[in-house]
Design a protein around this motif. Sequence first.
Motif, PDB file in Angstrom:
ATOM      1  N   PRO A 113       0.850  -1.198   0.000  1.00  0.00           N
ATOM      2  CA  PRO A 113       0.000   0.000   0.000  1.00  0.00           C
ATOM      3  C   PRO A 113       0.882   1.243   0.000  1.00  0.00           C
ATOM      4  CG  PRO A 113      -0.703  -1.563   1.686  1.00  0.00           C
ATOM      5  CD  PRO A 113       0.609  -2.055   1.145  1.00  0.00           C
ATOM      6  N   GLY A 114       0.668   2.102  -0.936  1.00  0.00           N
ATOM      7  CA  GLY A 114       1.460   3.325  -1.025  1.00  0.00           C
ATOM      8  C   GLY A 114       2.787   3.149  -1.730  1.00  0.00           C
ATOM      9  N   GLY A 115       3.158   1.924  -2.076  1.00  0.00           N
ATOM     10  CA  GLY A 115       4.394   1.692  -2.812  1.00  0.00           C
ATOM     11  C   GLY A 115       5.650   1.926  -2.019  1.00  0.00           C
ATOM     12  N   GLY A 116       5.601   1.780  -0.708  1.00  0.00           N
ATOM     13  CA  GLY A 116       6.754   2.117   0.120  1.00  0.00           C
ATOM     14  C   GLY A 116       7.694   0.974   0.425  1.00  0.00           C
ATOM     15  N   ARG A 117       7.416  -0.222  -0.099  1.00  0.00           N
ATOM     16  CA  ARG A 117       8.296  -1.364   0.121  1.00  0.00           C
ATOM     17  C   ARG A 117       9.194  -1.495  -1.094  1.00  0.00           C
ATOM     18  NH1 ARG A 117       4.744  -6.385   1.059  1.00  0.00           N
ATOM     19  NH2 ARG A 117       4.921  -6.248  -1.171  1.00  0.00           N
ATOM     20  N   LEU A 118      10.483  -1.197  -0.945  1.00  0.00           N
ATOM     21  CA  LEU A 118      11.415  -1.182  -2.065  1.00  0.00           C
ATOM     22  C   LEU A 118      12.376  -2.359  -1.968  1.00  0.00           C
ATOM     23  CD1 LEU A 118      12.254   2.622  -1.841  1.00  0.00           C
ATOM     24  CD2 LEU A 118      10.534   1.529  -3.286  1.00  0.00           C
ATOM     25  N   LEU A 119      12.737  -2.911  -3.135  1.00  0.00           N
ATOM     26  CA  LEU A 119      13.662  -4.028  -3.196  1.00  0.00           C
ATOM     27  C   LEU A 119      14.715  -3.728  -4.247  1.00  0.00           C
ATOM     28  CD1 LEU A 119      14.486  -6.997  -2.552  1.00  0.00           C
ATOM     29  CD2 LEU A 119      12.885  -7.691  -4.368  1.00  0.00           C
ATOM     30  N   CYS A 120      15.966  -3.878  -3.879  1.00  0.00           N
ATOM     31  CA  CYS A 120      17.093  -3.752  -4.803  1.00  0.00           C
ATOM     32  C   CYS A 120      17.819  -5.086  -4.802  1.00  0.00           C
ATOM     33  CB  CYS A 120      18.028  -2.632  -4.344  1.00  0.00           C
ATOM     34  SG  CYS A 120      19.556  -2.541  -5.308  1.00  0.00           S
ATOM     35  N   VAL A 121      17.905  -5.726  -5.980  1.00  0.00           N
ATOM     36  CA  VAL A 121      18.585  -7.009  -6.086  1.00  0.00           C
ATOM     37  C   VAL A 121      19.900  -6.775  -6.824  1.00  0.00           C
ATOM     38  CG1 VAL A 121      18.443  -9.385  -6.901  1.00  0.00           C
ATOM     39  CG2 VAL A 121      16.370  -8.203  -6.123  1.00  0.00           C
ATOM     40  N   ALA A 122      20.983  -6.758  -6.062  1.00  0.00           N
ATOM     41  CA  ALA A 122      22.308  -6.501  -6.624  1.00  0.00           C
ATOM     42  C   ALA A 122      23.337  -6.682  -5.520  1.00  0.00           C
ATOM     43  CB  ALA A 122      22.402  -5.073  -7.167  1.00  0.00           C
ATOM     44  N   PRO A 123      24.549  -7.072  -5.882  1.00  0.00           N
ATOM     45  CA  PRO A 123      25.592  -7.098  -4.862  1.00  0.00           C
ATOM     46  C   PRO A 123      25.875  -5.674  -4.385  1.00  0.00           C
ATOM     47  CG  PRO A 123      26.541  -7.422  -7.044  1.00  0.00           C
ATOM     48  CD  PRO A 123      25.051  -7.429  -7.204  1.00  0.00           C
ATOM     49  N   VAL A 124      26.273  -5.545  -3.132  1.00  0.00           N
ATOM     50  CA  VAL A 124      26.598  -4.225  -2.588  1.00  0.00           C
ATOM     51  C   VAL A 124      28.032  -3.911  -2.986  1.00  0.00           C
ATOM     52  CG1 VAL A 124      26.726  -2.776  -0.534  1.00  0.00           C
ATOM     53  CG2 VAL A 124      24.925  -4.508  -0.736  1.00  0.00           C
ATOM     54  N   THR A 125      28.149  -3.305  -4.171  1.00  0.00           N
ATOM     55  CA  THR A 125      29.445  -2.895  -4.716  1.00  0.00           C
ATOM     56  C   THR A 125      29.316  -1.459  -5.209  1.00  0.00           C
ATOM     57  OG1 THR A 125      28.912  -3.692  -6.942  1.00  0.00           O
ATOM     58  CG2 THR A 125      30.014  -5.252  -5.455  1.00  0.00           C
ATOM     59  N   ARG A 126      30.433  -0.807  -5.342  1.00  0.00           N
ATOM     60  CA  ARG A 126      30.437   0.584  -5.800  1.00  0.00           C
ATOM     61  C   ARG A 126      29.781   0.693  -7.175  1.00  0.00           C
ATOM     62  NH1 ARG A 126      30.594   4.227  -2.511  1.00  0.00           N
ATOM     63  NH2 ARG A 126      32.381   3.334  -1.508  1.00  0.00           N
ATOM     64  N   SER A 127      30.060  -0.233  -8.075  1.00  0.00           N
ATOM     65  CA  SER A 127      29.527  -0.121  -9.431  1.00  0.00           C
ATOM     66  C   SER A 127      28.020  -0.321  -9.497  1.00  0.00           C
ATOM     67  CB  SER A 127      30.220  -1.117 -10.368  1.00  0.00           C
ATOM     68  OG  SER A 127      29.922  -2.447  -9.993  1.00  0.00           O
ATOM     69  N   LYS A 128      27.435  -0.977  -8.504  1.00  0.00           N
ATOM     70  CA  LYS A 128      25.978  -1.171  -8.499  1.00  0.00           C
ATOM     71  C   LYS A 128      25.245  -0.011  -7.846  1.00  0.00           C
ATOM     72  CE  LYS A 128      25.801  -5.017 -10.723  1.00  0.00           C
ATOM     73  NZ  LYS A 128      25.159  -5.118 -12.030  1.00  0.00           N
ATOM     74  N   ALA A 158      34.479  -2.709   2.138  1.00  0.00           N
ATOM     75  CA  ALA A 158      34.549  -1.260   2.389  1.00  0.00           C
ATOM     76  C   ALA A 158      33.297  -0.559   1.878  1.00  0.00           C
ATOM     77  CB  ALA A 158      35.800  -0.673   1.737  1.00  0.00           C
ATOM     78  N   THR A 159      32.755  -1.020   0.759  1.00  0.00           N
ATOM     79  CA  THR A 159      31.525  -0.424   0.223  1.00  0.00           C
ATOM     80  C   THR A 159      30.346  -0.753   1.126  1.00  0.00           C
ATOM     81  OG1 THR A 159      32.366  -0.529  -2.024  1.00  0.00           O
ATOM     82  CG2 THR A 159      29.982  -0.331  -1.776  1.00  0.00           C
ATOM     83  N   VAL A 160      30.278  -1.984   1.624  1.00  0.00           N
ATOM     84  CA  VAL A 160      29.210  -2.358   2.552  1.00  0.00           C
ATOM     85  C   VAL A 160      29.275  -1.466   3.791  1.00  0.00           C
ATOM     86  CG1 VAL A 160      28.297  -4.202   4.030  1.00  0.00           C
ATOM     87  CG2 VAL A 160      29.068  -4.719   1.701  1.00  0.00           C
ATOM     88  N   ALA A 161      30.480  -1.265   4.320  1.00  0.00           N
ATOM     89  CA  ALA A 161      30.646  -0.400   5.496  1.00  0.00           C
ATOM     90  C   ALA A 161      30.233   1.033   5.175  1.00  0.00           C
ATOM     91  CB  ALA A 161      32.094  -0.450   5.982  1.00  0.00           C
ATOM     92  N   ASP A 162      30.600   1.520   3.995  1.00  0.00           N
ATOM     93  CA  ASP A 162      30.237   2.880   3.589  1.00  0.00           C
ATOM     94  C   ASP A 162      28.720   3.040   3.485  1.00  0.00           C
ATOM     95  OD1 ASP A 162      30.619   5.582   2.550  1.00  0.00           O
ATOM     96  OD2 ASP A 162      30.105   4.731   0.586  1.00  0.00           O
ATOM     97  N   VAL A 163      28.061   2.071   2.862  1.00  0.00           N
ATOM     98  CA  VAL A 163      26.596   2.138   2.714  1.00  0.00           C
ATOM     99  C   VAL A 163      25.937   2.101   4.085  1.00  0.00           C
ATOM    100  CG1 VAL A 163      24.579   0.882   1.846  1.00  0.00           C
ATOM    101  CG2 VAL A 163      26.568   1.232   0.366  1.00  0.00           C
TER     102      VAL A 163
END
Length: 189
Positions: A113-128, A158-163
């Motif tokens: 409801p309201g479109g507030g549930r977001l999903l991102c399917v990708a490795p947590v890397t700088r390029s993604k 390091a990218t995971v820590a940054d995010v």
Amino acid sequence: WPHPDAGELAALADVLDRLPESGVVVVGGLVASAAADVLLPVADRLAVVVLVHLPLVEVDPGAAASEGAVLRSARAVLATSEWTRARLRACYAVPATVAHPGVDPAPLAEPSPGGGRLLCVAPVTRSKGADVLVDALGRVADLPWTCTVAGRLDLEPATVADVTDRAVAAGRAERVTLAGPLHPDALAA
């Protein structure tokens, strides 16, 4: 866009030098477009196949000459969509074969409801761009949303820590979940 550095290009050249005559090598388009100095000299000896998700010229017009040279020298060019094939023809007059990704399409998810549930399917890397995603979500912090990022967390610690730090610093840590890889059933849920 991240480009291979001198050490990575030297490593690629070393691998290519060790391949037998007429050996087949498949190279991702972003790497191939930035590796003309390594790939062009071996194009007559090896069967270079370039797999293109997005022509680099779309995001870096300065890459057109290098990308075009590599694609024209390749034994084959594989595009991951009809759109990509059309862009390769338009930009470089290069024929490409579409190789659709080898997964079954998932059924459409029931929207929240309201479109507030977001999903991102990708490795947590700088390029993604997980860092860009977290920063963008901060701009809509007044809206009700949660975001789950489903993908590998071990490729760039390091990218995971940054995010994670960005989410915490902006007061969004409880709204952003770095779930790691999920089984297809869990991902569908």
